[in-house]
Enzyme design. Structure first.
Site, PDB file in Angstrom:
ATOM      1  N   ASP A  35     -21.003 -29.101 -16.632  1.00  0.00           N
ATOM      2  CA  ASP A  35     -21.673 -28.346 -16.983  1.00  0.00           C
ATOM      3  C   ASP A  35     -23.151 -29.548 -17.525  1.00  0.00           C
ATOM      4  O   ASP A  35     -22.588 -30.476 -18.416  1.00  0.00           O
ATOM      5  CB  ASP A  35     -21.601 -27.302 -18.035  1.00  0.00           C
ATOM      6  CG  ASP A  35     -22.674 -26.418 -18.924  1.00  0.00           C
ATOM      7  OD1 ASP A  35     -22.298 -24.535 -18.202  1.00  0.00           O
ATOM      8  OD2 ASP A  35     -23.229 -26.607 -19.399  1.00  0.00           O
ATOM      9  N   ILE A  36     -24.341 -28.965 -18.111  1.00  0.00           N
ATOM     10  CA  ILE A  36     -25.365 -30.385 -18.418  1.00  0.00           C
ATOM     11  C   ILE A  36     -25.407 -30.213 -19.845  1.00  0.00           C
ATOM     12  O   ILE A  36     -26.002 -30.840 -20.741  1.00  0.00           O
ATOM     13  CB  ILE A  36     -27.150 -29.904 -17.583  1.00  0.00           C
ATOM     14  CG1 ILE A  36     -27.710 -31.323 -17.978  1.00  0.00           C
ATOM     15  CG2 ILE A  36     -27.050 -28.628 -18.311  1.00  0.00           C
ATOM     16  CD1 ILE A  36     -29.049 -30.766 -17.294  1.00  0.00           C
ATOM     17  N   ASN A  92     -19.439 -15.884 -17.483  1.00  0.00           N
ATOM     18  CA  ASN A  92     -20.407 -14.120 -18.036  1.00  0.00           C
ATOM     19  C   ASN A  92     -21.058 -13.493 -17.334  1.00  0.00           C
ATOM     20  O   ASN A  92     -21.733 -13.799 -15.806  1.00  0.00           O
ATOM     21  CB  ASN A  92     -21.241 -15.342 -18.830  1.00  0.00           C
ATOM     22  CG  ASN A  92     -20.805 -16.196 -20.070  1.00  0.00           C
ATOM     23  OD1 ASN A  92     -19.844 -15.788 -20.940  1.00  0.00           O
ATOM     24  ND2 ASN A  92     -21.777 -17.506 -20.234  1.00  0.00           N
ATOM     25  N   GLY A  98     -24.904 -13.284 -22.235  1.00  0.00           N
ATOM     26  CA  GLY A  98     -24.930 -14.849 -21.695  1.00  0.00           C
ATOM     27  C   GLY A  98     -25.227 -15.459 -20.625  1.00  0.00           C
ATOM     28  O   GLY A  98     -25.479 -16.565 -20.211  1.00  0.00           O
ATOM     29  N   GLN A  99     -24.950 -14.213 -19.648  1.00  0.00           N
ATOM     30  CA  GLN A  99     -25.759 -14.844 -18.363  1.00  0.00           C
ATOM     31  C   GLN A  99     -26.932 -15.297 -18.325  1.00  0.00           C
ATOM     32  O   GLN A  99     -28.003 -14.901 -18.751  1.00  0.00           O
ATOM     33  CB  GLN A  99     -25.278 -14.063 -17.299  1.00  0.00           C
ATOM     34  CG  GLN A  99     -25.423 -14.473 -15.882  1.00  0.00           C
ATOM     35  CD  GLN A  99     -24.540 -14.055 -14.305  1.00  0.00           C
ATOM     36  OE1 GLN A  99     -24.719 -12.629 -14.995  1.00  0.00           O
ATOM     37  NE2 GLN A  99     -24.428 -14.492 -13.363  1.00  0.00           N
ATOM     38  N   HIS A 105     -20.580 -17.722 -10.959  1.00  0.00           N
ATOM     39  CA  HIS A 105     -19.985 -19.252 -11.833  1.00  0.00           C
ATOM     40  C   HIS A 105     -19.077 -19.121 -12.381  1.00  0.00           C
ATOM     41  O   HIS A 105     -19.087 -18.052 -12.916  1.00  0.00           O
ATOM     42  CB  HIS A 105     -20.920 -20.041 -12.235  1.00  0.00           C
ATOM     43  CG  HIS A 105     -22.071 -20.098 -12.994  1.00  0.00           C
ATOM     44  ND1 HIS A 105     -23.558 -18.844 -12.970  1.00  0.00           N
ATOM     45  CD2 HIS A 105     -21.693 -20.186 -14.925  1.00  0.00           C
ATOM     46  CE1 HIS A 105     -23.772 -19.027 -14.221  1.00  0.00           C
ATOM     47  NE2 HIS A 105     -22.702 -18.969 -15.607  1.00  0.00           N
ATOM     48  N   HIS A 107     -17.509 -20.342 -15.073  1.00  0.00           N
ATOM     49  CA  HIS A 107     -16.744 -21.422 -16.533  1.00  0.00           C
ATOM     50  C   HIS A 107     -15.657 -22.652 -16.322  1.00  0.00           C
ATOM     51  O   HIS A 107     -14.729 -21.345 -17.031  1.00  0.00           O
ATOM     52  CB  HIS A 107     -17.244 -21.532 -17.968  1.00  0.00           C
ATOM     53  CG  HIS A 107     -18.891 -20.607 -17.740  1.00  0.00           C
ATOM     54  ND1 HIS A 107     -19.792 -21.642 -18.535  1.00  0.00           N
ATOM     55  CD2 HIS A 107     -19.644 -19.855 -18.053  1.00  0.00           C
ATOM     56  CE1 HIS A 107     -20.770 -21.635 -17.802  1.00  0.00           C
ATOM     57  NE2 HIS A 107     -20.837 -20.291 -18.195  1.00  0.00           N
TER      58      HIS A 107
HETATM   59  P1  5GP Z   1     -24.108 -19.314 -18.079  1.00  0.00           P
HETATM   60  O1  5GP Z   1     -24.785 -18.877 -19.492  1.00  0.00           O
HETATM   61  O2  5GP Z   1     -25.448 -18.204 -16.954  1.00  0.00           O
HETATM   62  O3  5GP Z   1     -23.525 -18.694 -18.071  1.00  0.00           O
HETATM   63  O4  5GP Z   1     -24.094 -20.120 -17.880  1.00  0.00           O
HETATM   64  C1  5GP Z   1     -24.932 -21.469 -16.508  1.00  0.00           C
HETATM   65  C2  5GP Z   1     -24.654 -22.648 -17.318  1.00  0.00           C
HETATM   66  O5  5GP Z   1     -25.597 -23.554 -16.399  1.00  0.00           O
HETATM   67  C3  5GP Z   1     -24.566 -23.196 -18.956  1.00  0.00           C
HETATM   68  O6  5GP Z   1     -24.009 -23.740 -19.309  1.00  0.00           O
HETATM   69  C4  5GP Z   1     -25.705 -24.337 -18.647  1.00  0.00           C
HETATM   70  O7  5GP Z   1     -25.791 -25.164 -19.152  1.00  0.00           O
HETATM   71  C5  5GP Z   1     -25.836 -24.610 -16.719  1.00  0.00           C
HETATM   72  N1  5GP Z   1     -26.494 -25.072 -16.502  1.00  0.00           N
HETATM   73  C6  5GP Z   1     -27.711 -24.771 -16.773  1.00  0.00           C
HETATM   74  N2  5GP Z   1     -28.895 -25.725 -16.112  1.00  0.00           N
HETATM   75  C7  5GP Z   1     -27.800 -26.639 -15.419  1.00  0.00           C
HETATM   76  C8  5GP Z   1     -27.939 -28.086 -14.603  1.00  0.00           C
HETATM   77  O8  5GP Z   1     -29.142 -27.830 -13.999  1.00  0.00           O
HETATM   78  N3  5GP Z   1     -27.003 -28.429 -14.412  1.00  0.00           N
HETATM   79  C9  5GP Z   1     -26.275 -28.640 -14.536  1.00  0.00           C
HETATM   80  N4  5GP Z   1     -25.232 -29.313 -14.784  1.00  0.00           N
HETATM   81  N5  5GP Z   1     -25.970 -27.003 -15.157  1.00  0.00           N
HETATM   82  C10 5GP Z   1     -26.811 -25.635 -15.961  1.00  0.00           C
END
Ligand code: 5GP
Ligand code: ZN
Length: 119
Positions: A35-36, A92, A98-99, A105, A107
Site C-alpha cells: 500500500d502506498i 472495505n 472507506g473504499q 482488494h 488489505h
Molecule cells: P480502500 O480505501 O479502497 O479500501 O483502499 C485503497 C488503498 O489503495 C488505500 O489504502 C490507498 O493507500 C491505496 N492506494 C491508493 N493509490 C495507490 C497507488 O497508486 N499505489 C498503491 N500501491 N496503493 C495505492
C-alpha cells in the site's frame, strides 16, 4: 463489464504495468503489492487481476478467483512473518466504509497490535 479492464481504474493500471507498484507476490490471477500509504508495518493489497468492483461482486461473479485472493492473502502474511502475532484481512466495501478504489482488494495488515473493533 465484470472482469474486463476498466480504463479509469487505478488498480487495472497497476495490473497493466502503467502505474508502478512494489509487487511482493504475483500469480496468474492475482497481484499483491505494498500500500502506498501503509497503516501498519506490513500493509499489502491483494487484488484479482480481473476487474471486479468489490469483494461481494467478485465472489458472486468469480468464486474461484475470490478464493485465489484469500489464499494469496495468507501467503502474503506468511511471507511478511505476521502470522504468529496475528494479522487482519480487510475488504472495505462502499464509500461509507472507506473504499476509495472500486477494484476489489484485500488489505493484509500486521506487524503491530490491532484493535478490535476497528474504527
Ligand atoms: P480502500 O480505501 O479502497 O479500501 O483502499 C485503497 C488503498 O489503495 C488505500 O489504502 C490507498 O493507500 C491505496 N492506494 C491508493 N493509490 C495507490 C497507488 O497508486 N499505489 C498503491 N500501491 N496503493 C495505492
Ligand atoms: Zn480495475
Amino acid at each position: 463489464m465484470a472482469g474486463e479492464p476498466q480504463a479509469d481504474c487505478l488498480f487495472c493500471k497497476i495490473v497493466e504495468g502503467n502505474i508502478p507498484a512494489t509487487i511482493v507476490r504475483e500469480t496468474e490471477t492475482t497481484l499483491a503489492f505494498r500500500d502506498i500509504n501503509p497503516q501498519a508495518p506490513s500493509h499489502v493489497l491483494v487484488i484479482p487481476k480481473a476487474h471486479h468492483a468489490d469483494a461481494a461482486s467478485l465472489a458472486a461473479a468469480a468464486p474461484e478467483l475470490a478464493a485465489d485472493v484469500l489464499r494469496e492473502a495468507g501467503h502474503v502474511a506468511a511471507d511478511e512473518e505476521i502470522v504468529e502475532h496475528g494479522y487482519r484481512v480487510v475488504f472495505n466495501t462502499g464509500a461509507g466504509a472507506g473504499q476509495t478504489v472500486f477494484h476489489a482488494h484485500a488489505h493484509v495488515l500486521g506487524g503491530r497490535g490491532l484493535q478490535w473493533p476497528p474504527g
